[in-house]
Design an enzyme around this catalytic site. Structure first.
Site, PDB file in Angstrom:
ATOM      1  N   GLY A 168       0.489  -1.342   0.057  1.00 53.57           N
ATOM      2  CA  GLY A 168      -0.170  -0.362   0.189  1.00 53.57           C
ATOM      3  C   GLY A 168       0.732   0.833  -0.281  1.00 53.57           C
ATOM      4  O   GLY A 168       0.624   2.405  -0.620  1.00 53.57           O
ATOM      5  N   LYS A 189       9.830   1.497   0.778  1.00 54.95           N
ATOM      6  CA  LYS A 189       8.590   2.246   1.916  1.00 54.95           C
ATOM      7  C   LYS A 189       8.413   3.834   1.659  1.00 54.95           C
ATOM      8  O   LYS A 189       9.114   4.469   2.309  1.00 54.95           O
ATOM      9  CB  LYS A 189       9.429   1.724   3.712  1.00 54.95           C
ATOM     10  N   ASP A 211      -2.456   7.304   2.804  1.00 50.38           N
ATOM     11  CA  ASP A 211      -1.549   8.678   1.749  1.00 50.38           C
ATOM     12  C   ASP A 211      -0.241   7.972   1.247  1.00 50.38           C
ATOM     13  O   ASP A 211       1.007   8.600  -0.068  1.00 50.38           O
ATOM     14  CB  ASP A 211      -1.386  10.139   1.892  1.00 50.38           C
ATOM     15  N   GLY A 212       0.462   6.793   1.005  1.00 45.71           N
ATOM     16  CA  GLY A 212       1.447   6.085   0.440  1.00 45.71           C
ATOM     17  C   GLY A 212       2.691   6.324   0.787  1.00 45.71           C
ATOM     18  O   GLY A 212       3.300   6.230   0.139  1.00 45.71           O
ATOM     19  N   ARG A 228      14.559  -0.618   1.220  1.00 48.42           N
ATOM     20  CA  ARG A 228      15.459  -1.311   1.378  1.00 48.42           C
ATOM     21  C   ARG A 228      15.687  -2.576   0.652  1.00 48.42           C
ATOM     22  O   ARG A 228      14.775  -2.390   0.013  1.00 48.42           O
ATOM     23  CB  ARG A 228      14.623  -1.993   2.998  1.00 48.42           C
ATOM     24  N   ARG A 286       6.066 -12.434   0.791  1.00 46.45           N
ATOM     25  CA  ARG A 286       5.732 -12.689   2.414  1.00 46.45           C
ATOM     26  C   ARG A 286       4.806 -14.294   2.321  1.00 46.45           C
ATOM     27  O   ARG A 286       3.826 -14.715   1.332  1.00 46.45           O
ATOM     28  CB  ARG A 286       4.734 -11.861   2.815  1.00 46.45           C
ATOM     29  N   ASP A 311       1.498 -10.435   6.976  1.00 39.23           N
ATOM     30  CA  ASP A 311       1.971 -10.033   5.653  1.00 39.23           C
ATOM     31  C   ASP A 311       2.755  -9.723   6.338  1.00 39.23           C
ATOM     32  O   ASP A 311       4.261  -8.900   5.077  1.00 39.23           O
ATOM     33  CB  ASP A 311       0.842  -9.028   5.408  1.00 39.23           C
ATOM     34  N   ASP A 352      10.164  -5.127   7.371  1.00 39.14           N
ATOM     35  CA  ASP A 352       8.786  -4.187   7.780  1.00 39.14           C
ATOM     36  C   ASP A 352       8.842  -3.735   9.731  1.00 39.14           C
ATOM     37  O   ASP A 352       7.717  -3.922  10.369  1.00 39.14           O
ATOM     38  CB  ASP A 352       7.575  -4.911   7.501  1.00 39.14           C
TER      39      ASP A 352
END
Length: 477
Positions: A93, A114, A126-127, A180, A187, A258, A268
């Site tokens: 997302g 990210k 908003d990403g 990253r 996942r 996930d 993450d």
């Protein structure tokens, strides 16, 4: 770009034949680009160490494609259990897979993002990524790598000049985009989505991809045995990861399906924490009110998530065989705990009784409230550090009767590479990363754009990494 070896193999999965693996996306257009962190060690390993700052920003701020790599970024599709509630409305997302390349050991690595903008799976977000969130991820990955945890590496952090509004930190917040480096972005949730869609053909294709790129030793397996062997391997790697977290005193915070991948690689980082003491109930996320992902429940979380992966694979393999593979988690975890704790203590293993020592050691730490990082620092290489431990601020703990059996065991183990103690790191104090220090590092950045504490902490971590000599990138196909 000398030694740069592009290999965009994920594109080979495609989207044809009803196999929904990813969606091509575009990066956001940011108003500013200020490089705040550049991982020069790992840039050299993947042949990108000689990029100029302008080239670095072009590729990791504006996301112009790397030569002969993915022609466009792709947002990977997946579902997931979030705090054990299934969510079919998630996916990449605020990130995407940007490139794939080989390192100096010819291992496949992904460059993922990210905070790079909206995708079809952003929903109401908003990403974007706050700069504070990016700084925290740099600190987490550098610390974990130094402590011997198999983790993704923060490759780049660029401040992007936007104002973001968040409920969990002061707003408007500064914005950033992070890149990253990791071996896999596949996942558990990618398999869950395909099972949800009852797409067994796509599950088989994804298993084939994972075996080819990460576990080629399983390449001679076929049919149901191929699926079960793949699952058993993921079980073992996940057990190793959780054990490494425990030895590092690390709490991931959000162990949803996930947030776990097929190579057993930590990634993450949101509300992570390092525990000050061995407290099984210590949590990282303020919203984890039941302690589902507490320090002492991370193995349980890993096993539960593996059960969901096994459920997705049951479209192609017998449930009984998958359950038998899942049952190997307990033994693999005990073995991995012994390996991780003995490595952190700098002593050689003996055999079957090693896990019993780890259990006794953790019990002592829990009952006494001994400072987590201090104990490993004081007793690194066991008997070779007895004199150092006697001068420690925690020396009184080591003189108590409760510690006698632990001390006797520790000093009976053969030190592993005791010459490491000659590093000047061991003449000072242990490097730690408790939440108060994280906030202290961020405060001058937020108030006056002063990055000196951040830079100093990275230098301190670098010294610890050199002193301990752990290789957190040991994963090999």
């Amino acid at each position: 770009m000398e030694n740069y070896k592009p290999d965009p193999v994920f594109e080979s999965l495609g989207r044809e034949k009803g196999a929904p693996f990813y969606d091509p996306v575009a990066a956001a257009a940011f108003p500013e680009h200020v490089v705040r962190y550049r991982n020069r060690r790992w840039a050299e390993k993947v042949g990108l160490g000689r990029l100029s700052e302008a080239e670095w920003i072009a590729h990791f701020g504006r996301f112009e494609p790397l030569p002969d790599n993915l022609s466009a970024p792709v947002a990977i599709r997946y579902h997931g259990h979030q705090f054990r509630t299934y969510n079919p409305d998630i996916g990449d997302g605020r990130g995407f897979l940007f490139a794939q390349l080989r390192d100096d050991q010819n291992r496949l690595l992904d460059l993922g993002t990210k905070g790079s903008g909206k995708t079809p799976y952003s929903r109401f977000g908003d990403g974007r990524l706050t700069l504070k969130g990016g700084v925290r991820e740099v600190l987490a990955t550098e610390m974990l790598e130094a402590l011997g945890v198999y983790t993704s590496k923060t490759f780049s952090l660029i401040e992007t000049g936007e104002k973001l509004y968040r409920e969990d930190e002061p707003s408007p917040a500064r914005s950033s985009v992070l890149v990253r480096l990791s071996h896999s972005h596949v996942r558990f949730g990618a398999f869950q989505r395909l099972a949800y869609e009852k797409n067994g053909e796509a599950i088989a294709a994804l298993v084939d991809y994972c075996i080819a790129q990460f576990y080629p030793a399983l390449g001679d397996k076929a049919g149901e045995a191929r699926i079960v062997s793949f699952f058993r391997t993921v079980v073992q790697h996940t057990a190793q990861l959780v054990a490494q977290w425990m030895a590092a005193g690390f709490v991931h915070g959000v162990l949803n399906t996930d947030n776990m991948n097929v190579t057993g690689e930590s990634f993450d980082y949101g509300p992570w924490r390092f525990t000050p003491v061995a407290d099984p109930s210590f949590t990282a996320a303020y919203f984890d009110q039941t302690g589902l992902y507490a320090f002492g429940r991370q193995a349980e979380a890993g096993a539960w998530n593996l059960a969901q992966l096994g459920g997705a694979l049951s479209l192609l393999a017998p449930v009984d065989a998958l359950n038998e593979a899942l049952q190997s988690f307990s033994g693999a975890y005990e073995e991995a705990m012994a390996e991780a704790f003995f490595r952190r203590l700098g002593v050689q293993r003996r055999g079957e009784s090693d896990f019993a020592f780890v259990a006794d050691f953790l019990k002592w730490m829990t009952e006494t409230g001994a400072p987590y990082e201090r104990v490993f620092f004081d007793w690194f290489c066991g008997s070779a550090s007895e004199n150092r431990a006697a001068q420690s601020p925690a020396a009184e703990l080591y003189e108590q009767e409760k510690f006698a059996d632990i001390r006797n065991a520790l000093t009976s183990f053969t030190p592993e590479k005791p010459e490491r103690l000659s590093h000047d790191y061991f003449s000072g104090k242990p490097c730690a990363m408790l939440i108060d220090e994280v906030e202290a590092i961020w405060a001058p950045i937020a108030e006056k754009d002063d990055w000196s504490l951040f830079d100093a902490k990275l230098e301190e971590i670098s010294r610890m990494r050199e002193a301990l000599g752990f290789d957190a990138s040991r994963f090999s196909p």
